[in-house]
Design a protein around this motif. Structure first.
Motif, PDB file in Angstrom:
ATOM      1  N   PHE A  67       0.803  -1.211   0.000  1.00 56.51           N
ATOM      2  CA  PHE A  67       0.000   0.000   0.000  1.00 56.51           C
ATOM      3  C   PHE A  67       0.841   1.268   0.000  1.00 56.51           C
ATOM      4  CE2 PHE A  67      -2.772  -3.316   1.460  1.00 56.51           C
ATOM      5  CZ  PHE A  67      -3.929  -3.064   0.745  1.00 56.51           C
ATOM      6  N   VAL A  68       1.274   1.678   1.166  1.00 52.00           N
ATOM      7  CA  VAL A  68       2.083   2.897   1.205  1.00 52.00           C
ATOM      8  C   VAL A  68       3.492   2.562   1.694  1.00 52.00           C
ATOM      9  CG1 VAL A  68       0.122   4.430   1.575  1.00 52.00           C
ATOM     10  CG2 VAL A  68       1.333   3.454   3.533  1.00 52.00           C
ATOM     11  N   THR A  69       4.397   3.481   1.429  1.00 51.65           N
ATOM     12  CA  THR A  69       5.774   3.252   1.864  1.00 51.65           C
ATOM     13  C   THR A  69       5.948   3.720   3.303  1.00 51.65           C
ATOM     14  OG1 THR A  69       6.545   5.419   1.194  1.00 51.65           O
ATOM     15  CG2 THR A  69       6.598   3.709  -0.484  1.00 51.65           C
ATOM     16  N   VAL A  70       7.059   3.341   3.872  1.00 49.78           N
ATOM     17  CA  VAL A  70       7.389   3.748   5.229  1.00 49.78           C
ATOM     18  C   VAL A  70       7.360   5.272   5.354  1.00 49.78           C
ATOM     19  CG1 VAL A  70       9.280   3.872   6.901  1.00 49.78           C
ATOM     20  CG2 VAL A  70       8.723   1.687   5.797  1.00 49.78           C
ATOM     21  N   SER A  71       7.974   5.951   4.395  1.00 50.87           N
ATOM     22  CA  SER A  71       8.067   7.403   4.533  1.00 50.87           C
ATOM     23  C   SER A  71       6.690   8.060   4.340  1.00 50.87           C
ATOM     24  CB  SER A  71       9.096   7.991   3.569  1.00 50.87           C
ATOM     25  OG  SER A  71       8.626   7.940   2.249  1.00 50.87           O
ATOM     26  N   GLU A  72       5.870   7.482   3.443  1.00 43.23           N
ATOM     27  CA  GLU A  72       4.520   8.029   3.285  1.00 43.23           C
ATOM     28  C   GLU A  72       3.705   7.855   4.565  1.00 43.23           C
ATOM     29  OE1 GLU A  72       3.280   5.773  -0.097  1.00 43.23           O
ATOM     30  OE2 GLU A  72       3.925   7.284  -1.535  1.00 43.23           O
ATOM     31  N   LEU A  73       3.812   6.679   5.141  1.00 44.13           N
ATOM     32  CA  LEU A  73       3.082   6.427   6.380  1.00 44.13           C
ATOM     33  C   LEU A  73       3.540   7.395   7.469  1.00 44.13           C
ATOM     34  CD1 LEU A  73       1.077   4.720   8.016  1.00 44.13           C
ATOM     35  CD2 LEU A  73       2.929   3.092   8.468  1.00 44.13           C
ATOM     36  N   ALA A  74       4.863   7.621   7.528  1.00 41.67           N
ATOM     37  CA  ALA A  74       5.407   8.526   8.532  1.00 41.67           C
ATOM     38  C   ALA A  74       4.842   9.931   8.357  1.00 41.67           C
ATOM     39  CB  ALA A  74       6.932   8.548   8.438  1.00 41.67           C
ATOM     40  N   GLN A 126      11.149   6.527  13.198  1.00 45.45           N
ATOM     41  CA  GLN A 126      10.238   6.009  14.222  1.00 45.45           C
ATOM     42  C   GLN A 126       9.386   4.870  13.661  1.00 45.45           C
ATOM     43  OE1 GLN A 126       8.949  10.281  15.225  1.00 45.45           O
ATOM     44  NE2 GLN A 126       8.422   9.165  17.085  1.00 45.45           N
ATOM     45  N   VAL A 127       8.976   5.016  12.381  1.00 48.52           N
ATOM     46  CA  VAL A 127       8.184   3.960  11.744  1.00 48.52           C
ATOM     47  C   VAL A 127       9.056   2.720  11.540  1.00 48.52           C
ATOM     48  CG1 VAL A 127       6.894   3.289   9.685  1.00 48.52           C
ATOM     49  CG2 VAL A 127       6.613   5.585  10.630  1.00 48.52           C
ATOM     50  N   ILE A 128      10.307   2.969  11.116  1.00 50.40           N
ATOM     51  CA  ILE A 128      11.220   1.849  10.896  1.00 50.40           C
ATOM     52  C   ILE A 128      11.439   1.063  12.185  1.00 50.40           C
ATOM     53  CG2 ILE A 128      13.624   1.233  10.343  1.00 50.40           C
ATOM     54  CD1 ILE A 128      13.555   3.525   8.260  1.00 50.40           C
ATOM     55  N   SER A 129      11.604   1.795  13.272  1.00 51.45           N
ATOM     56  CA  SER A 129      11.857   1.040  14.510  1.00 51.45           C
ATOM     57  C   SER A 129      10.586   0.356  15.006  1.00 51.45           C
ATOM     58  CB  SER A 129      12.481   1.934  15.588  1.00 51.45           C
ATOM     59  OG  SER A 129      11.685   3.038  15.843  1.00 51.45           O
ATOM     60  N   ALA A 163      12.380  -2.908   7.606  1.00 49.08           N
ATOM     61  CA  ALA A 163      11.913  -2.162   6.439  1.00 49.08           C
ATOM     62  C   ALA A 163      12.835  -0.997   6.129  1.00 49.08           C
ATOM     63  CB  ALA A 163      10.507  -1.634   6.696  1.00 49.08           C
ATOM     64  N   SER A 164      13.011  -0.742   4.829  1.00 52.93           N
ATOM     65  CA  SER A 164      13.742   0.453   4.429  1.00 52.93           C
ATOM     66  C   SER A 164      12.741   1.585   4.242  1.00 52.93           C
ATOM     67  CB  SER A 164      14.486   0.207   3.122  1.00 52.93           C
ATOM     68  OG  SER A 164      13.547   0.064   2.090  1.00 52.93           O
ATOM     69  N   ILE A 165      13.263   2.774   4.035  1.00 54.19           N
ATOM     70  CA  ILE A 165      12.394   3.954   4.018  1.00 54.19           C
ATOM     71  C   ILE A 165      11.408   3.950   2.847  1.00 54.19           C
ATOM     72  CG2 ILE A 165      14.010   5.435   2.733  1.00 54.19           C
ATOM     73  CD1 ILE A 165      13.191   7.646   4.823  1.00 54.19           C
ATOM     74  N   ASN A 166      11.813   3.360   1.720  1.00 57.07           N
ATOM     75  CA  ASN A 166      10.928   3.346   0.559  1.00 57.07           C
ATOM     76  C   ASN A 166      10.157   2.047   0.390  1.00 57.07           C
ATOM     77  OD1 ASN A 166      11.445   5.965  -0.392  1.00 57.07           O
ATOM     78  ND2 ASN A 166      13.452   5.262  -1.102  1.00 57.07           N
ATOM     79  N   LEU A 206      -0.099  18.706   2.833  1.00 59.78           N
ATOM     80  CA  LEU A 206       1.098  19.558   2.799  1.00 59.78           C
ATOM     81  C   LEU A 206       2.336  18.682   2.709  1.00 59.78           C
ATOM     82  CD1 LEU A 206       0.527  22.370   5.443  1.00 59.78           C
ATOM     83  CD2 LEU A 206       0.903  22.644   2.987  1.00 59.78           C
ATOM     84  N   ALA A 207       2.350  17.637   3.559  1.00 60.92           N
ATOM     85  CA  ALA A 207       3.510  16.755   3.601  1.00 60.92           C
ATOM     86  C   ALA A 207       3.736  16.084   2.256  1.00 60.92           C
ATOM     87  CB  ALA A 207       3.321  15.703   4.696  1.00 60.92           C
ATOM     88  N   LEU A 208       2.646  15.810   1.563  1.00 55.31           N
ATOM     89  CA  LEU A 208       2.771  15.169   0.262  1.00 55.31           C
ATOM     90  C   LEU A 208       3.064  16.186  -0.835  1.00 55.31           C
ATOM     91  CD1 LEU A 208      -0.211  12.658   0.472  1.00 55.31           C
ATOM     92  CD2 LEU A 208       2.210  12.150   0.723  1.00 55.31           C
ATOM     93  N   GLY A 209       3.004  17.447  -0.457  1.00 55.14           N
ATOM     94  CA  GLY A 209       3.373  18.503  -1.393  1.00 55.14           C
ATOM     95  C   GLY A 209       2.350  18.769  -2.479  1.00 55.14           C
ATOM     96  N   ASP A 210       1.090  18.340  -2.260  1.00 59.48           N
ATOM     97  CA  ASP A 210       0.118  18.582  -3.325  1.00 59.48           C
ATOM     98  C   ASP A 210      -0.989  19.522  -2.850  1.00 59.48           C
ATOM     99  OD1 ASP A 210      -1.299  17.029  -1.629  1.00 59.48           O
ATOM    100  OD2 ASP A 210      -2.025  15.622  -3.125  1.00 59.48           O
TER     101      ASP A 210
END
Ligand code: GDP
Length: 477
Positions: A2-9, A18-21, A30-33, A368-372
């Motif tokens: 579904f979504v990546t680690v960084s998107e979820l964060a 924090q999500v990775i840990s 998990a890696s960031i992407n 905002l975080a997604l930049g759109d």
């Protein structure tokens, strides 16, 4: 998946680490992407105090959309909606136009209400009118993503004032980017004062042409049939600027205007063909329903074999009642039409009415975080004019280089269903200052997932919006 680690964060406004840990504590490295599966997302999110709701994507409908070639495009009649305050003459105007322009041969037929009608002028020009007056229908359709109006006639009675619903109608047309022509009505009345209307419009920054502005206006009497031709000339002028064209030589597409169930005939669907040509026997997909066109009539009850762009028709043959604003498509394969309709019906049942996520103050941070995120649309309702103006001004001033604040509509009074529909159509949030939503509006806002914020102190409203725009507002859970 579904979504990546960084998107979820960023959705939760926490660090990716924090999500990775959190993943690590579940034994997932998990890696960031890396994309996470549904279960992992749910567990990780709950660690941070979030509840996850999965919204499946819209069914990708396999309806081929072929770009029209320039040479296939032909002029089509404009589609016109009449809007204005109650009793200012919408129905009278629509009735007058319909009766005054009945073409020979069609006169005498029983005029039926099919949600729209088409008239032909002496010079051969055709105009199509939606004959459900008022902006409720207009906005309800827009809330479903359908925009079928090319030009709006805003009617104002000259023996009255520019009223709340007039202002609403103007806001709705503006939000939809539909050009307006003003009909200053009831000039036959002794108390009529058209200049007062021009003056009041100018106070809303709407300067009519005879006062040097860009908006066309015409004094009329809908009851006496005075200057209606002149009004229609101006509508045509406005429409001509739009260079409305459609390709008549393809499978028909269009919008459902209304539908009903007749005990004898079955489902009756009134619709507007927007492009292509609709024929008897065509396979049709309309919203969550499908079928074959068994019979087709115009507003004079006359049977039609085919109907081209901007033609209103009433058809039999669809196996249910699609909603106003649903798109319809003619398809080559009946089985495919049925299977898409069934899929849509399943989705509808599973998800309730809406899949679209509307804007909330909390959503702002995520977008905002997604930049759109570029524009923040706001509807302001309040108890008195002064505070509405003050609040609107301050909100506008919150605009930054990144985010533009737009006041889509502002007015005195309780929050109504029309406000919620407008919010839905323009993806806006509603701010109520010292006013509350009507019960029906509250209910609609729930199904439509519209954010209504109520305040009794101006600076609180400004503060919260400002925080949201800075991405500082934490989701309330
Ligand atoms: P709607 O609520 O906007 O659809 O308004 P209607 O068309 O129902 O008109 C409201 C009332 O105003 C009716 O009694 C009409 O007869 C009257 N009316 C509408 N247009 C005119 C007009 O041009 N002149 C006069 N004198 N009365 C009008």
């Amino acid at each position: 998946e579904f979504v990546t680690v960084s998107e979820l964060a960023s959705m939760m406004d926490v660090q990716s680490t924090q999500v990775i840990s959190a993943c690590m504590s579940l034994g997932i490295f998990a890696s960031i992407n890396q994309r996470l599966d549904a279960e992992t997302i749910s567990i990780v999110a709950s660690e941070f105090g979030f509840e996850v709701e999965f919204v499946s994507a819209e069914v990708q409908d396999a309806i081929p959309t072929v770009e029209d070639k320039e040479e296939d495009l032909k002029d089509r009649p404009p589609i016109i909606t009449v809007m204005g305050h109650v009793d200012h003459g919408k129905t009278s105007l629509l009735d007058y136009i319909r009766n005054a322009t009945v073409v020979d041969g069609e006169a005498g037929g029983i005029t039926q209400h099919i949600g729209a009608y088409s008239v032909t002028r002496e010079d051969g020009k055709k105009l199509t009118f939606l004959d459900t007056p008022g902006h409720e229908a207009f906005t309800a359709m827009r809330a479903r993503g359908a925009q079928v109006t090319d030009v709006a006639i805003i009617i104002v009675a000259a023996d009255d004032d520019v009223m709340p619903q007039t202002k609403e109608a103007i806001s709705h047309a503006q939000a939809a980017g539909v050009p307006m022509v003003f009909a200053i009505n009831k000039i036959d009345k002794p108390g009529a004062n058209p200049d007062r209307i021009r003056e009041q419009l100018s106070q809303m920054n709407i300067l009519v042409e005879d006062w040097g502005g860009k908006y066309q206006a015409q004094e009329i009497s809908a009851k006496k049939g005075l200057n209606i031709d002149e009004l229609l000339e101006k509508v045509i002028l406005e429409a001509d600027l739009l260079e409305l064209k459609a390709n008549p030589n393809k499978n028909a597409v269009g919008t459902v205007v209304e539908s009903s169930l007749d005990k004898g005939k079955g489902y009756i669907t009134n619709m507007l063909v927007e492009a292509g040509t609709l024929r008897i026997g065509d396979v049709i997909l309309a919203g969550r329903h499908s079928g074959r066109v068994r019979a087709m009539h115009n507003e004079h009850g006359k049977e039609l074999k085919e109907a081209g762009p901007s033609t209103p028709v009433s058809i039999l043959g669809i196996n249910g009642a699609p909603s106003a604003g649903d798109k319809f498509h003619v398809m080559d394969d009946e089985r495919e039409a049925r299977s898409i309709a069934t899929k849509r019906e399943q989705l509808y049942r599973e998800q309730g009415l809406r899949t679209q996520k509307h804007l909330t103050l909390e959503e702002i941070g995520r977008r905002l975080a997604l930049g759109d995120f570029k524009e923040l649309n706001v509807i302001v309702k309040g108890d008195v004019d002064g505070s509405i103006e003050a609040l609107s001004d301050s909100l506008l001033k919150l605009s930054t280089e990144e985010i533009q604040v737009n006041i889509v509509h502002k007015a005195v009074g309780a929050i109504t269903e029309a406000d919620v529909n407008l919010a839905s159509a323009s993806d806006a949030i509603i701010i109520g200052f010292q006013v509350r939503p009507q019960a029906s509006a509250r209910k609609l806002a729930e199904t439509e997932q519209i954010d209504i914020r109520l305040y009794s102190v101006i600076y609180k409203a400004i503060d919260e919006l400002k925080q949201a725009m800075e991405g500082m507002l934490s989701p309330d859970i």
